[in-house]
Design a protein around this motif. Sequence first.
Motif, PDB file in Angstrom:
ATOM      1  N   THR A  12       0.592  -1.045  -0.008  1.00 59.97           N
ATOM      2  CA  THR A  12       0.180   0.179  -0.588  1.00 59.97           C
ATOM      3  C   THR A  12       0.734   1.386   0.314  1.00 59.97           C
ATOM      4  N   LEU A  13       0.651   1.669  -0.720  1.00 57.36           N
ATOM      5  CA  LEU A  13       1.870   2.876  -1.047  1.00 57.36           C
ATOM      6  C   LEU A  13       0.647   4.389  -0.530  1.00 57.36           C
ATOM      7  N   VAL A  14      -0.530   4.555  -0.186  1.00 61.17           N
ATOM      8  CA  VAL A  14      -1.234   5.692   0.129  1.00 61.17           C
ATOM      9  C   VAL A  14      -2.769   4.584   1.338  1.00 61.17           C
ATOM     10  N   GLN A  15      -2.547   5.918   2.029  1.00 59.27           N
ATOM     11  CA  GLN A  15      -3.281   5.542   3.676  1.00 59.27           C
ATOM     12  C   GLN A  15      -3.936   6.443   3.834  1.00 59.27           C
ATOM     13  N   ALA A  16      -5.276   6.627   3.837  1.00 61.35           N
ATOM     14  CA  ALA A  16      -6.177   8.216   4.209  1.00 61.35           C
ATOM     15  C   ALA A  16      -6.891   6.953   5.862  1.00 61.35           C
ATOM     16  N   ASP A  17      -7.085   7.799   6.856  1.00 64.51           N
ATOM     17  CA  ASP A  17      -8.005   6.757   7.176  1.00 64.51           C
ATOM     18  C   ASP A  17      -8.937   7.582   7.934  1.00 64.51           C
ATOM     19  N   ASP A  18      -9.703   7.960   7.690  1.00 64.57           N
ATOM     20  CA  ASP A  18     -11.449   8.413   8.554  1.00 64.57           C
ATOM     21  C   ASP A  18     -11.001  10.471   8.114  1.00 64.57           C
ATOM     22  N   LEU A  19     -11.087  10.816   6.862  1.00 65.98           N
ATOM     23  CA  LEU A  19     -10.815  12.085   6.331  1.00 65.98           C
ATOM     24  C   LEU A  19     -11.815  13.593   6.834  1.00 65.98           C
ATOM     25  N   TRP A  20     -11.669  14.020   7.703  1.00 69.21           N
ATOM     26  CA  TRP A  20     -12.203  15.017   7.618  1.00 69.21           C
ATOM     27  C   TRP A  20     -11.844  16.401   8.092  1.00 69.21           C
ATOM     28  N   LEU A  21     -11.855  17.272   7.271  1.00 70.44           N
ATOM     29  CA  LEU A  21     -11.928  18.548   5.898  1.00 70.44           C
ATOM     30  C   LEU A  21     -13.195  19.420   7.022  1.00 70.44           C
ATOM     31  N   THR A  22     -12.444  20.066   7.655  1.00 69.76           N
ATOM     32  CA  THR A  22     -14.142  21.019   8.145  1.00 69.76           C
ATOM     33  C   THR A  22     -12.836  22.435   7.869  1.00 69.76           C
ATOM     34  N   VAL A  23     -13.746  23.559   7.434  1.00 69.43           N
ATOM     35  CA  VAL A  23     -13.386  25.147   7.459  1.00 69.43           C
ATOM     36  C   VAL A  23     -14.300  25.832   7.893  1.00 69.43           C
ATOM     37  N   PRO A  24     -14.146  27.046   8.953  1.00 67.93           N
ATOM     38  CA  PRO A  24     -15.113  27.823   9.501  1.00 67.93           C
ATOM     39  C   PRO A  24     -15.851  28.123   8.274  1.00 67.93           C
ATOM     40  N   ALA A  25     -17.193  28.578   8.624  1.00 70.18           N
ATOM     41  CA  ALA A  25     -18.387  29.171   7.990  1.00 70.18           C
ATOM     42  C   ALA A  25     -17.501  30.384   7.365  1.00 70.18           C
ATOM     43  N   HIS A  26     -17.945  30.588   6.060  1.00 75.58           N
ATOM     44  CA  HIS A  26     -17.584  31.960   5.395  1.00 75.58           C
ATOM     45  C   HIS A  26     -16.570  32.811   5.980  1.00 75.58           C
ATOM     46  N   SER A  27     -15.427  31.420   6.159  1.00 75.68           N
ATOM     47  CA  SER A  27     -13.713  31.915   6.396  1.00 75.68           C
ATOM     48  C   SER A  27     -12.822  33.136   5.291  1.00 75.68           C
ATOM     49  N   GLY A  28     -13.465  32.639   3.920  1.00 75.21           N
ATOM     50  CA  GLY A  28     -12.758  33.751   2.759  1.00 75.21           C
ATOM     51  C   GLY A  28     -10.886  32.867   2.823  1.00 75.21           C
ATOM     52  N   ARG A  29     -10.603  31.665   2.930  1.00 76.71           N
ATOM     53  CA  ARG A  29      -9.800  31.076   3.504  1.00 76.71           C
ATOM     54  C   ARG A  29      -8.864  31.201   1.898  1.00 76.71           C
ATOM     55  N   PRO A  95      -5.395  17.845   7.221  1.00 82.82           N
ATOM     56  CA  PRO A  95      -7.390  17.404   7.392  1.00 82.82           C
ATOM     57  C   PRO A  95      -7.082  18.008   9.360  1.00 82.82           C
ATOM     58  N   THR A  96      -8.598  18.235   9.040  1.00 81.61           N
ATOM     59  CA  THR A  96      -9.176  18.389  10.274  1.00 81.61           C
ATOM     60  C   THR A  96      -9.309  17.504  11.096  1.00 81.61           C
ATOM     61  N   SER A  97      -9.361  16.248  10.972  1.00 79.06           N
ATOM     62  CA  SER A  97      -9.074  15.335  11.711  1.00 79.06           C
ATOM     63  C   SER A  97      -8.424  13.346  10.922  1.00 79.06           C
ATOM     64  N   GLY A  98      -7.974  13.019  11.538  1.00 78.71           N
ATOM     65  CA  GLY A  98      -8.077  11.295  10.784  1.00 78.71           C
ATOM     66  C   GLY A  98      -6.796  11.234   9.766  1.00 78.71           C
ATOM     67  N   THR A  99      -6.183  10.482   8.919  1.00 81.09           N
ATOM     68  CA  THR A  99      -4.393  10.770   9.014  1.00 81.09           C
ATOM     69  C   THR A  99      -4.399  10.108   7.713  1.00 81.09           C
ATOM     70  N   VAL A 100      -3.716  11.218   7.418  1.00 77.08           N
ATOM     71  CA  VAL A 100      -2.235   9.633   5.605  1.00 77.08           C
ATOM     72  C   VAL A 100      -1.773   9.730   5.978  1.00 77.08           C
ATOM     73  N   THR A 101      -0.837   8.722   5.487  1.00 71.65           N
ATOM     74  CA  THR A 101       0.096   7.545   5.790  1.00 71.65           C
ATOM     75  C   THR A 101       0.304   7.568   4.086  1.00 71.65           C
ATOM     76  N   ILE A 102       1.575   7.993   3.497  1.00 72.77           N
ATOM     77  CA  ILE A 102       2.165   7.763   2.085  1.00 72.77           C
ATOM     78  C   ILE A 102       3.693   7.559   2.374  1.00 72.77           C
ATOM     79  N   ALA A 103       3.547   5.490   1.809  1.00 66.39           N
ATOM     80  CA  ALA A 103       4.827   5.310   1.746  1.00 66.39           C
ATOM     81  C   ALA A 103       5.187   5.184   2.916  1.00 66.39           C
ATOM     82  N   GLY A 104       4.088   4.708   4.700  1.00 65.96           N
ATOM     83  CA  GLY A 104       4.402   3.959   5.068  1.00 65.96           C
ATOM     84  C   GLY A 104       4.810   5.611   6.283  1.00 65.96           C
ATOM     85  N   THR A 105       4.773   6.841   5.361  1.00 63.08           N
ATOM     86  CA  THR A 105       5.147   8.143   6.582  1.00 63.08           C
ATOM     87  C   THR A 105       4.113   8.564   6.680  1.00 63.08           C
ATOM     88  N   ARG A 106       3.577   8.688   8.103  1.00 59.93           N
ATOM     89  CA  ARG A 106       2.425   9.522   8.572  1.00 59.93           C
ATOM     90  C   ARG A 106       2.741  11.115   8.631  1.00 59.93           C
TER      91      ARG A 106
END
Length: 285
Positions: A12-29, A95-106
Amino acid sequence: MDSEGFLNGRPTLVQADDLWLTVPAHSGRVNPARNGTHTHPGAHPGGNTGERAGGLAILRGISLRVAEAEAVGIVGPSGSGKTSLLMLLAGLERPTSGTVTIAGTRLADLDEDALARFRRRTTGIVFQSFQLIPTMTALENVLVPLELAGHRDGARDARAALAAVGLDHRLDHLPGELSGGEQQRVALARAFVTRPRLLLADEPTGNLDSQTGSAIMDLLFGLQRRHGTTMLLITHDPALAARCDRRLAVRDGRLAEGGPHPVSSPLPGSLPGPLHGGAARQAAP
Ligand SMILES: Nc1ncnc2c1ncn2[C@@H]1O[C@H](COP(=O)(O)OP(=O)(O)OP(=O)(O)O)[C@@H](O)[C@H]1O
Protein backbone atom coordinates in the motif's frame (compact mmCIF):
# COMPACT_ATOMS: atom_id res chain seq x y z
CA MET A 1 3.11 -7.54 6.18
CA ASP A 2 5.53 -4.62 6.37
CA SER A 3 4.83 -1.26 7.93
CA GLU A 4 3.16 -0.02 4.77
CA GLY A 5 0.73 -2.93 4.61
CA PHE A 6 -0.45 -4.70 1.50
CA LEU A 7 -3.38 -4.30 -0.82
CA ASN A 8 -4.18 -7.24 -3.05
CA GLY A 9 -0.62 -8.52 -2.76
CA ARG A 10 0.98 -5.16 -3.50
CA PRO A 11 2.40 -2.75 -0.95
CA THR A 12 0.00 0.00 0.00
CA LEU A 13 1.46 3.37 -0.92
CA VAL A 14 -1.40 5.67 0.03
CA GLN A 15 -3.60 5.25 3.06
CA ALA A 16 -6.18 7.72 4.27
CA ASP A 17 -8.11 7.03 7.45
CA ASP A 18 -11.34 8.82 8.27
CA LEU A 19 -10.34 12.15 6.75
CA TRP A 20 -12.43 15.16 7.70
CA LEU A 21 -11.83 18.63 6.40
CA THR A 22 -13.93 21.31 8.01
CA VAL A 23 -13.51 25.01 7.43
CA PRO A 24 -15.10 27.81 9.40
CA ALA A 25 -18.18 29.08 7.61
CA HIS A 26 -17.30 32.20 5.60
CA SER A 27 -13.61 31.75 6.37
CA GLY A 28 -12.62 33.30 3.08
CA ARG A 29 -9.45 31.23 3.26
CA VAL A 30 -7.08 31.58 0.31
CA ASN A 31 -5.41 28.40 -0.75
CA PRO A 32 -2.30 28.94 -2.88
CA ALA A 33 -2.45 25.36 -4.10
CA ARG A 34 -5.64 26.32 -5.89
CA ASN A 35 -3.83 28.84 -8.06
CA GLY A 36 -4.19 31.57 -5.48
CA THR A 37 -7.92 31.62 -5.97
CA HIS A 38 -10.13 32.75 -3.17
CA THR A 39 -11.95 29.66 -2.00
CA HIS A 40 -14.78 29.88 0.43
CA PRO A 41 -18.02 28.10 1.12
CA GLY A 42 -20.32 28.93 -1.68
CA ALA A 43 -17.52 29.82 -4.09
CA HIS A 44 -18.48 26.69 -5.93
CA PRO A 45 -21.96 26.99 -7.35
CA GLY A 46 -22.08 23.20 -7.56
CA GLY A 47 -20.75 22.72 -4.05
CA ASN A 48 -22.95 20.46 -2.02
CA THR A 49 -20.99 19.96 1.16
CA GLY A 50 -22.82 20.07 4.46
CA GLU A 51 -22.78 22.30 7.46
CA ARG A 52 -21.17 20.79 10.53
CA ALA A 53 -21.12 22.24 14.00
CA GLY A 54 -19.16 25.47 13.76
CA GLY A 55 -18.19 25.11 10.13
CA LEU A 56 -18.57 23.60 6.74
CA ALA A 57 -17.55 19.99 6.29
CA ILE A 58 -15.83 19.69 2.93
CA LEU A 59 -14.63 16.12 3.45
CA ARG A 60 -16.65 13.84 5.71
CA GLY A 61 -14.82 10.73 6.77
CA ILE A 62 -12.93 9.52 3.70
CA SER A 63 -10.88 6.34 4.02
CA LEU A 64 -9.02 4.76 1.15
CA ARG A 65 -6.01 2.72 0.26
CA VAL A 66 -4.09 2.72 -2.99
CA ALA A 67 -1.50 0.14 -3.91
CA GLU A 68 1.95 0.76 -5.31
CA ALA A 69 1.82 1.33 -9.10
CA GLU A 70 -1.96 1.50 -9.13
CA ALA A 71 -3.78 4.17 -11.17
CA VAL A 72 -6.97 5.35 -9.50
CA GLY A 73 -9.46 7.70 -11.14
CA ILE A 74 -11.31 10.08 -8.83
CA VAL A 75 -14.66 11.14 -10.19
CA GLY A 76 -17.58 13.08 -8.79
CA PRO A 77 -19.64 16.21 -9.26
CA SER A 78 -18.17 19.68 -9.14
CA GLY A 79 -17.68 20.81 -5.55
CA SER A 80 -17.85 17.29 -4.13
CA GLY A 81 -14.38 17.51 -2.59
CA LYS A 82 -12.06 15.85 -5.12
CA THR A 83 -9.42 18.58 -5.16
CA SER A 84 -9.63 18.92 -1.39
CA LEU A 85 -8.90 15.21 -1.04
CA LEU A 86 -5.91 15.50 -3.36
CA MET A 87 -4.59 18.48 -1.38
CA LEU A 88 -4.71 16.43 1.82
CA LEU A 89 -2.96 13.48 0.16
CA ALA A 90 -0.29 15.87 -1.13
CA GLY A 91 0.15 17.33 2.34
CA LEU A 92 -0.64 20.78 0.94
CA GLU A 93 -3.52 21.01 3.37
CA ARG A 94 -3.86 19.39 6.79
CA PRO A 95 -7.02 17.47 7.61
CA THR A 96 -9.20 18.62 10.48
CA SER A 97 -9.08 15.02 11.69
CA GLY A 98 -7.98 11.68 10.34
CA THR A 99 -4.60 10.61 9.03
CA VAL A 100 -2.80 10.39 5.73
CA THR A 101 0.00 7.87 5.43
CA ILE A 102 2.18 7.86 2.32
CA ALA A 103 4.80 5.16 1.87
CA GLY A 104 4.58 4.33 5.56
CA THR A 105 5.05 7.94 6.71
CA ARG A 106 2.24 9.64 8.61
CA LEU A 107 2.11 13.17 7.27
CA ALA A 108 0.79 14.43 10.62
CA ASP A 109 4.12 13.46 12.21
CA LEU A 110 6.04 15.88 9.97
CA ASP A 111 6.50 19.58 10.61
CA GLU A 112 6.13 21.95 7.66
CA ASP A 113 9.79 21.74 6.56
CA ALA A 114 9.92 17.97 6.84
CA LEU A 115 6.61 17.72 5.02
CA ALA A 116 7.92 19.88 2.16
CA ARG A 117 11.06 17.72 1.92
CA PHE A 118 8.98 14.55 2.01
CA ARG A 119 6.65 15.85 -0.70
CA ARG A 120 9.55 16.84 -2.94
CA ARG A 121 11.01 13.33 -2.61
CA THR A 122 7.80 11.38 -2.92
CA THR A 123 5.07 13.23 -4.77
CA GLY A 124 4.63 14.82 -8.17
CA ILE A 125 1.61 17.00 -8.88
CA VAL A 126 0.04 17.99 -12.19
CA PHE A 127 -2.58 20.74 -12.20
CA GLN A 128 -5.23 21.67 -14.71
CA SER A 129 -3.66 25.12 -15.04
CA PHE A 130 -0.09 23.82 -15.62
CA GLN A 131 1.37 26.08 -12.87
CA LEU A 132 4.69 26.65 -14.62
CA ILE A 133 6.87 29.55 -13.53
CA PRO A 134 6.32 32.08 -16.32
CA THR A 135 9.76 33.70 -16.13
CA MET A 136 11.61 30.40 -16.41
CA THR A 137 12.26 28.41 -19.57
CA ALA A 138 10.93 24.89 -20.01
CA LEU A 139 14.31 23.48 -18.97
CA GLU A 140 14.53 25.71 -15.91
CA ASN A 141 11.01 24.77 -14.84
CA VAL A 142 11.91 21.09 -14.95
CA LEU A 143 15.17 21.77 -13.11
CA VAL A 144 13.34 23.33 -10.14
CA PRO A 145 12.30 20.11 -8.39
CA LEU A 146 15.71 18.58 -9.02
CA GLU A 147 17.46 21.55 -7.45
CA LEU A 148 15.04 21.59 -4.54
CA ALA A 149 15.82 17.92 -4.02
CA GLY A 150 19.52 18.77 -3.86
CA HIS A 151 20.67 17.54 -7.29
CA ARG A 152 23.65 19.73 -8.16
CA ASP A 153 23.68 18.94 -11.85
CA GLY A 154 20.22 17.98 -12.90
CA ALA A 155 20.41 19.40 -16.43
CA ARG A 156 20.90 16.01 -18.03
CA ASP A 157 17.88 14.52 -16.21
CA ALA A 158 15.79 17.57 -17.00
CA ARG A 159 16.65 17.37 -20.70
CA ALA A 160 15.86 13.65 -20.72
CA ALA A 161 12.50 14.31 -19.01
CA LEU A 162 11.64 16.92 -21.63
CA ALA A 163 12.74 14.57 -24.41
CA ALA A 164 10.43 11.91 -22.96
CA VAL A 165 7.49 14.25 -23.52
CA GLY A 166 8.66 15.24 -27.01
CA LEU A 167 9.91 18.70 -26.12
CA ASP A 168 13.66 18.42 -26.50
CA HIS A 169 13.51 21.12 -29.19
CA ARG A 170 11.78 23.68 -26.93
CA LEU A 171 14.15 23.67 -23.93
CA ASP A 172 14.79 27.41 -23.94
CA HIS A 173 11.25 28.59 -24.50
CA LEU A 174 9.23 30.36 -21.85
CA PRO A 175 5.76 28.98 -20.97
CA GLY A 176 4.18 31.98 -22.69
CA GLU A 177 5.82 30.87 -25.93
CA LEU A 178 4.37 27.38 -25.69
CA SER A 179 0.89 26.07 -26.48
CA GLY A 180 -1.33 24.75 -23.68
CA GLY A 181 -0.51 21.17 -24.63
CA GLU A 182 3.21 21.93 -24.68
CA GLN A 183 2.98 23.64 -21.30
CA GLN A 184 1.27 20.57 -19.86
CA ARG A 185 4.04 18.42 -21.33
CA VAL A 186 6.57 20.56 -19.47
CA ALA A 187 4.47 20.11 -16.33
CA LEU A 188 4.51 16.33 -16.85
CA ALA A 189 8.30 16.38 -17.30
CA ARG A 190 8.59 18.45 -14.12
CA ALA A 191 6.33 16.07 -12.20
CA PHE A 192 8.16 12.91 -13.29
CA VAL A 193 11.76 14.15 -13.33
CA THR A 194 12.37 13.23 -9.69
CA ARG A 195 10.76 9.79 -10.23
CA PRO A 196 8.10 10.32 -7.57
CA ARG A 197 6.41 7.25 -6.12
CA LEU A 198 3.10 9.11 -6.12
CA LEU A 199 1.65 11.26 -8.88
CA LEU A 200 -1.41 13.38 -8.16
CA ALA A 201 -3.14 14.83 -11.20
CA ASP A 202 -6.06 17.27 -10.98
CA GLU A 203 -7.95 17.48 -14.27
CA PRO A 204 -4.72 17.60 -16.30
CA THR A 205 -6.59 17.91 -19.58
CA GLY A 206 -9.26 20.30 -18.34
CA ASN A 207 -7.77 23.28 -20.19
CA LEU A 208 -6.96 21.44 -23.41
CA ASP A 209 -8.91 20.57 -26.54
CA SER A 210 -9.83 16.91 -26.82
CA GLN A 211 -7.11 15.94 -29.30
CA THR A 212 -4.35 17.62 -27.30
CA GLY A 213 -5.81 16.26 -24.07
CA SER A 214 -5.81 12.76 -25.43
CA ALA A 215 -2.13 13.03 -26.40
CA ILE A 216 -1.33 14.34 -22.91
CA MET A 217 -3.17 11.44 -21.31
CA ASP A 218 -1.31 8.93 -23.49
CA LEU A 219 1.91 10.49 -22.24
CA LEU A 220 0.74 10.55 -18.63
CA PHE A 221 -0.36 6.91 -18.59
CA GLY A 222 2.79 5.91 -20.51
CA LEU A 223 5.05 7.58 -17.95
CA GLN A 224 3.00 6.23 -15.05
CA ARG A 225 3.21 2.64 -16.32
CA ARG A 226 6.86 2.90 -17.34
CA HIS A 227 7.95 4.18 -13.95
CA GLY A 228 5.48 2.11 -11.91
CA THR A 229 4.18 5.32 -10.35
CA THR A 230 1.11 5.23 -8.14
CA MET A 231 -1.35 7.72 -9.58
CA LEU A 232 -4.52 9.41 -8.41
CA LEU A 233 -6.19 11.20 -11.28
CA ILE A 234 -9.14 13.55 -10.88
CA THR A 235 -11.19 13.64 -14.02
CA HIS A 236 -14.67 14.48 -15.24
CA ASP A 237 -14.05 12.39 -18.34
CA PRO A 238 -15.49 8.87 -17.98
CA ALA A 239 -13.18 7.60 -20.74
CA LEU A 240 -10.13 8.72 -18.78
CA ALA A 241 -11.47 7.29 -15.55
CA ALA A 242 -11.98 4.01 -17.40
CA ARG A 243 -8.29 3.92 -18.30
CA CYS A 244 -7.43 3.73 -14.61
CA ASP A 245 -7.17 0.44 -12.76
CA ARG A 246 -9.90 1.52 -10.37
CA ARG A 247 -12.28 4.39 -9.79
CA LEU A 248 -13.33 6.17 -6.62
CA ALA A 249 -16.45 8.30 -6.66
CA VAL A 250 -16.58 11.30 -4.32
CA ARG A 251 -19.98 12.74 -3.48
CA ASP A 252 -20.77 15.36 -0.94
CA GLY A 253 -17.41 14.97 0.77
CA ARG A 254 -17.65 11.21 1.05
CA LEU A 255 -16.61 8.24 -1.02
CA ALA A 256 -19.80 7.16 -2.66
CA GLU A 257 -21.30 3.86 -1.68
CA GLY A 258 -22.54 1.61 -4.40
CA GLY A 259 -21.27 -0.89 -6.89
CA PRO A 260 -19.71 -4.20 -5.94
CA HIS A 261 -16.57 -3.70 -3.89
CA PRO A 262 -13.55 -5.20 -5.60
CA VAL A 263 -11.53 -7.92 -3.97
CA SER A 264 -8.62 -5.50 -3.84
CA SER A 265 -10.32 -2.86 -1.81
CA PRO A 266 -12.56 -3.58 1.12
CA LEU A 267 -13.27 0.11 1.48
CA PRO A 268 -16.47 1.73 0.32
CA GLY A 269 -16.47 3.92 -2.73
CA SER A 270 -14.15 1.76 -4.80
CA LEU A 271 -15.30 0.71 -8.21
CA PRO A 272 -13.51 -2.25 -9.74
CA GLY A 273 -11.17 -2.24 -12.69
CA PRO A 274 -9.33 -4.83 -14.75
CA LEU A 275 -6.16 -4.82 -12.64
CA HIS A 276 -7.86 -6.68 -9.85
CA GLY A 277 -8.88 -10.22 -10.52
CA GLY A 278 -10.05 -9.39 -14.01
CA ALA A 279 -13.10 -7.57 -12.73
CA ALA A 280 -14.98 -5.83 -15.50
CA ARG A 281 -14.33 -2.15 -16.04
CA GLN A 282 -17.06 -0.11 -14.56
CA ALA A 283 -17.58 3.53 -15.27
CA ALA A 284 -18.40 5.64 -12.28
CA PRO A 285 -21.97 6.80 -12.07
N1 LIG B 1 -9.99 26.40 1.61
C1 LIG B 1 -11.31 26.36 1.50
N2 LIG B 1 -12.10 27.14 2.25
C2 LIG B 1 -13.42 27.09 2.15
N3 LIG B 1 -14.07 26.30 1.31
C3 LIG B 1 -13.36 25.51 0.52
C4 LIG B 1 -11.95 25.48 0.57
N4 LIG B 1 -11.50 24.59 -0.34
C5 LIG B 1 -12.60 24.08 -0.93
N5 LIG B 1 -13.72 24.62 -0.42
C6 LIG B 1 -15.11 24.26 -0.78
O1 LIG B 1 -15.17 22.86 -0.66
C7 LIG B 1 -16.00 22.29 -1.65
C8 LIG B 1 -15.22 21.22 -2.41
O2 LIG B 1 -14.24 21.84 -3.25
P1 LIG B 1 -13.28 21.01 -4.19
O3 LIG B 1 -12.50 21.99 -5.00
O4 LIG B 1 -12.52 20.03 -3.39
O5 LIG B 1 -14.32 20.23 -5.13
P2 LIG B 1 -14.08 19.46 -6.48
O6 LIG B 1 -14.85 18.18 -6.38
O7 LIG B 1 -12.61 19.33 -6.76
O8 LIG B 1 -14.75 20.43 -7.54
P3 LIG B 1 -14.42 20.67 -9.10
O9 LIG B 1 -14.71 19.39 -9.80
O10 LIG B 1 -15.36 21.78 -9.49
O11 LIG B 1 -12.98 21.09 -9.19
C9 LIG B 1 -16.46 23.45 -2.51
O12 LIG B 1 -17.75 23.82 -2.08
C10 LIG B 1 -15.44 24.55 -2.21
O13 LIG B 1 -15.99 25.83 -2.37
